[in-house]
Scaffold this motif. Structure first.
Motif, mmCIF file in Angstrom:
data_model
loop_
_atom_site.group_PDB
_atom_site.id
_atom_site.type_symbol
_atom_site.label_atom_id
_atom_site.label_comp_id
_atom_site.label_asym_id
_atom_site.label_seq_id
_atom_site.Cartn_x
_atom_site.Cartn_y
_atom_site.Cartn_z
ATOM 1 N N SER A 80 0.839 -1.194 0.000
ATOM 2 C CA SER A 80 0.000 0.000 0.000
ATOM 3 C C SER A 80 0.879 1.252 0.000
ATOM 4 O O SER A 80 2.064 1.207 0.355
ATOM 5 C CB SER A 80 -0.933 -0.007 1.207
ATOM 6 N N GLU A 81 0.289 2.358 -0.394
ATOM 7 C CA GLU A 81 0.993 3.642 -0.410
ATOM 8 C C GLU A 81 1.521 3.945 0.993
ATOM 9 O O GLU A 81 0.940 3.517 1.986
ATOM 10 C CB GLU A 81 0.037 4.741 -0.874
ATOM 11 N N ASN A 82 2.626 4.671 1.062
ATOM 12 C CA ASN A 82 3.283 5.024 2.331
ATOM 13 C C ASN A 82 3.797 3.797 3.083
ATOM 14 O O ASN A 82 3.750 3.748 4.301
ATOM 15 C CB ASN A 82 2.366 5.865 3.228
ATOM 16 N N SER A 83 4.293 2.814 2.338
ATOM 17 C CA SER A 83 4.880 1.623 2.945
ATOM 18 C C SER A 83 6.401 1.757 3.002
ATOM 19 O O SER A 83 6.994 2.537 2.261
ATOM 20 C CB SER A 83 4.506 0.376 2.146
ATOM 21 N N TYR A 84 7.005 0.962 3.863
ATOM 22 C CA TYR A 84 8.433 1.023 4.100
ATOM 23 C C TYR A 84 9.080 -0.333 3.854
ATOM 24 O O TYR A 84 8.436 -1.369 3.949
ATOM 25 C CB TYR A 84 8.703 1.484 5.538
ATOM 26 N N ALA A 85 10.381 -0.302 3.552
ATOM 27 C CA ALA A 85 11.168 -1.523 3.380
ATOM 28 C C ALA A 85 11.990 -1.741 4.652
ATOM 29 O O ALA A 85 12.423 -0.779 5.297
ATOM 30 C CB ALA A 85 12.091 -1.396 2.175
ATOM 31 N N TYR A 86 12.201 -3.018 4.974
ATOM 32 C CA TYR A 86 12.909 -3.406 6.187
ATOM 33 C C TYR A 86 14.003 -4.409 5.831
ATOM 34 O O TYR A 86 13.825 -5.246 4.952
ATOM 35 C CB TYR A 86 11.936 -4.054 7.182
ATOM 36 N N SER A 87 15.108 -4.346 6.553
ATOM 37 C CA SER A 87 16.190 -5.299 6.347
ATOM 38 C C SER A 87 15.715 -6.684 6.772
ATOM 39 O O SER A 87 15.104 -6.843 7.828
ATOM 40 C CB SER A 87 17.404 -4.896 7.175
ATOM 41 N N GLN A 135 15.098 -3.653 10.606
ATOM 42 C CA GLN A 135 15.300 -2.208 10.698
ATOM 43 C C GLN A 135 14.692 -1.535 9.470
ATOM 44 O O GLN A 135 14.874 -1.988 8.343
ATOM 45 C CB GLN A 135 16.791 -1.879 10.780
ATOM 46 N N GLU A 136 13.947 -0.475 9.699
ATOM 47 C CA GLU A 136 13.361 0.293 8.595
ATOM 48 C C GLU A 136 14.493 0.961 7.821
ATOM 49 O O GLU A 136 15.291 1.693 8.389
ATOM 50 C CB GLU A 136 12.413 1.350 9.166
ATOM 51 N N ILE A 137 14.570 0.685 6.511
ATOM 52 C CA ILE A 137 15.683 1.222 5.725
ATOM 53 C C ILE A 137 15.248 2.303 4.736
ATOM 54 O O ILE A 137 16.084 3.029 4.227
ATOM 55 C CB ILE A 137 16.446 0.099 4.986
ATOM 56 N N GLY A 138 13.943 2.391 4.467
ATOM 57 C CA GLY A 138 13.498 3.433 3.549
ATOM 58 C C GLY A 138 12.027 3.327 3.205
ATOM 59 O O GLY A 138 11.352 2.356 3.538
ATOM 60 N N LYS A 139 11.557 4.376 2.537
ATOM 61 C CA LYS A 139 10.164 4.446 2.089
ATOM 62 C C LYS A 139 10.097 4.038 0.620
ATOM 63 O O LYS A 139 10.898 4.489 -0.196
ATOM 64 C CB LYS A 139 9.630 5.869 2.256
ATOM 65 N N ILE A 140 9.115 3.201 0.289
ATOM 66 C CA ILE A 140 8.954 2.698 -1.070
ATOM 67 C C ILE A 140 8.212 3.731 -1.915
ATOM 68 O O ILE A 140 7.246 4.338 -1.465
ATOM 69 C CB ILE A 140 8.216 1.342 -1.065
ATOM 70 N N TYR A 141 8.686 3.909 -3.147
ATOM 71 C CA TYR A 141 8.142 4.898 -4.078
ATOM 72 C C TYR A 141 6.745 4.491 -4.568
ATOM 73 O O TYR A 141 6.495 3.325 -4.860
ATOM 74 C CB TYR A 141 9.084 5.037 -5.274
ATOM 75 N N THR A 142 5.848 5.483 -4.648
ATOM 76 C CA THR A 142 4.523 5.276 -5.231
ATOM 77 C C THR A 142 4.468 6.005 -6.562
ATOM 78 O O THR A 142 4.682 7.220 -6.621
ATOM 79 C CB THR A 142 3.407 5.799 -4.300
ATOM 80 N N GLU A 143 4.176 5.250 -7.630
ATOM 81 C CA GLU A 143 4.030 5.817 -8.969
ATOM 82 C C GLU A 143 2.786 6.698 -8.981
ATOM 83 O O GLU A 143 1.693 6.235 -8.668
ATOM 84 C CB GLU A 143 3.923 4.689 -9.999
ATOM 85 N N LYS A 144 2.962 7.970 -9.330
ATOM 86 C CA LYS A 144 1.861 8.942 -9.271
ATOM 87 C C LYS A 144 0.743 8.636 -10.269
ATOM 88 O O LYS A 144 -0.435 8.753 -9.943
ATOM 89 C CB LYS A 144 2.377 10.375 -9.512
ATOM 90 N N GLU A 145 1.115 8.221 -11.486
ATOM 91 C CA GLU A 145 0.100 7.976 -12.523
ATOM 92 C C GLU A 145 -0.744 6.737 -12.246
ATOM 93 O O GLU A 145 -1.947 6.729 -12.480
ATOM 94 C CB GLU A 145 0.770 7.853 -13.894
ATOM 95 N N THR A 146 -0.121 5.679 -11.760
ATOM 96 C CA THR A 146 -0.837 4.416 -11.555
ATOM 97 C C THR A 146 -1.195 4.174 -10.095
ATOM 98 O O THR A 146 -1.965 3.259 -9.787
ATOM 99 C CB THR A 146 0.032 3.236 -12.023
ATOM 100 N N ASN A 147 -0.617 4.961 -9.202
ATOM 101 C CA ASN A 147 -0.806 4.821 -7.760
ATOM 102 C C ASN A 147 -0.306 3.461 -7.249
ATOM 103 O O ASN A 147 -0.769 2.958 -6.241
ATOM 104 C CB ASN A 147 -2.268 5.051 -7.370
ATOM 105 N N GLU A 148 0.665 2.847 -7.969
ATOM 106 C CA GLU A 148 1.233 1.568 -7.560
ATOM 107 C C GLU A 148 2.470 1.794 -6.698
ATOM 108 O O GLU A 148 3.295 2.646 -7.000
ATOM 109 C CB GLU A 148 1.627 0.738 -8.780
ATOM 110 N N THR A 149 2.574 1.016 -5.638
ATOM 111 C CA THR A 149 3.727 1.044 -4.755
ATOM 112 C C THR A 149 4.322 -0.353 -4.791
ATOM 113 O O THR A 149 3.733 -1.300 -4.269
ATOM 114 C CB THR A 149 3.318 1.437 -3.327
ATOM 115 N N ILE A 150 5.500 -0.485 -5.447
ATOM 116 C CA ILE A 150 6.082 -1.805 -5.679
ATOM 117 C C ILE A 150 7.554 -1.813 -5.286
ATOM 118 O O ILE A 150 8.336 -1.005 -5.775
ATOM 119 C CB ILE A 150 5.931 -2.206 -7.165
ATOM 120 N N LEU A 151 7.903 -2.743 -4.414
ATOM 121 C CA LEU A 151 9.298 -2.951 -4.036
ATOM 122 C C LEU A 151 9.868 -4.057 -4.908
ATOM 123 O O LEU A 151 9.287 -5.143 -5.005
ATOM 124 C CB LEU A 151 9.424 -3.352 -2.571
ATOM 125 N N HIS A 152 11.010 -3.772 -5.551
ATOM 126 C CA HIS A 152 11.743 -4.821 -6.274
ATOM 127 C C HIS A 152 12.824 -5.312 -5.321
ATOM 128 O O HIS A 152 13.608 -4.526 -4.799
ATOM 129 C CB HIS A 152 12.354 -4.273 -7.563
#
Length: 172
Positions: A80-87, A135-152
């Protein structure tokens, strides 16, 4: 389609190049962090709190075009939007980088293993920083046009690319 395949190939090659540089640097410095990463195969926490895999590891068929395939060196996890990545394990941040189309990325060293987190909007760690499991390492990007939030997300053992699904806990 050809343009997208070339972009993916370029991104995969760039990640491999970064991993190879880090492995060579580690060998040259004689610096090895011993970890129990390998003993945790199939038991590692996910790099996100909630999410599901939308693109699996390996050769994949295109969603629309039947005869088109592409190679995924990791997994793509929709959150979901405003999600974070963790180690997913204790380690040391080896590289923070930018790849057009995948935004910010992080490579974390876990001894002979590396994890790669891409498509980040903000990074909360620094190169050389020791980090802990979950540990929280960063915030995942949300694509503005599609509103998709995808971690690779990728896992490597030195210069060998591995299937992340084999390393993460199974979801119920």
């Amino acid at each position: 389609v050809d343009k997208r395949k070339k972009e993916l190939e370029k991104i995969n090659n760039e990640i491999k190049k970064l991993i190879v540089e880090e492995v060579k640097k580690k060998e040259k410095e004689g610096f090895i962090i011993k970890s129990e990463f390998e003993l945790n195969k199939g038991k590692l926490d996910w790099p996100v709190k909630n999410g599901f895999i939308i693109n699996r590891y390996g050769l994949q068929k295109h969603n629309v075009l039947k005869n088109v395939t592409f190679k995924n060196n990791g997994i793509d996890i929709s959150v979901s939007e405003n999600s974070y990545a963790y180690s997913i394990f204790d380690g040391v941040v080896k590289k923070i980088f930018i790849i057009p189309g995948y935004n910010l990325g992080i490579i974390i060293n876990h001894g002979d293993y590396y994890t790669v987190y891409m498509n980040m909007e903000k990074i909360y760690v620094k190169e050389g920083q020791k980090i802990k499991l979950n540990q929280e390492i960063g915030k995942i990007y949300t694509e503005k046009e599609t509103n998709e939030t995808i971690l690779h997300f990728q896992i490597w053992k030195n210069m060998e690319n591995l299937n992340p699904e084999e390393w993460l806990k199974k979801k119920n």
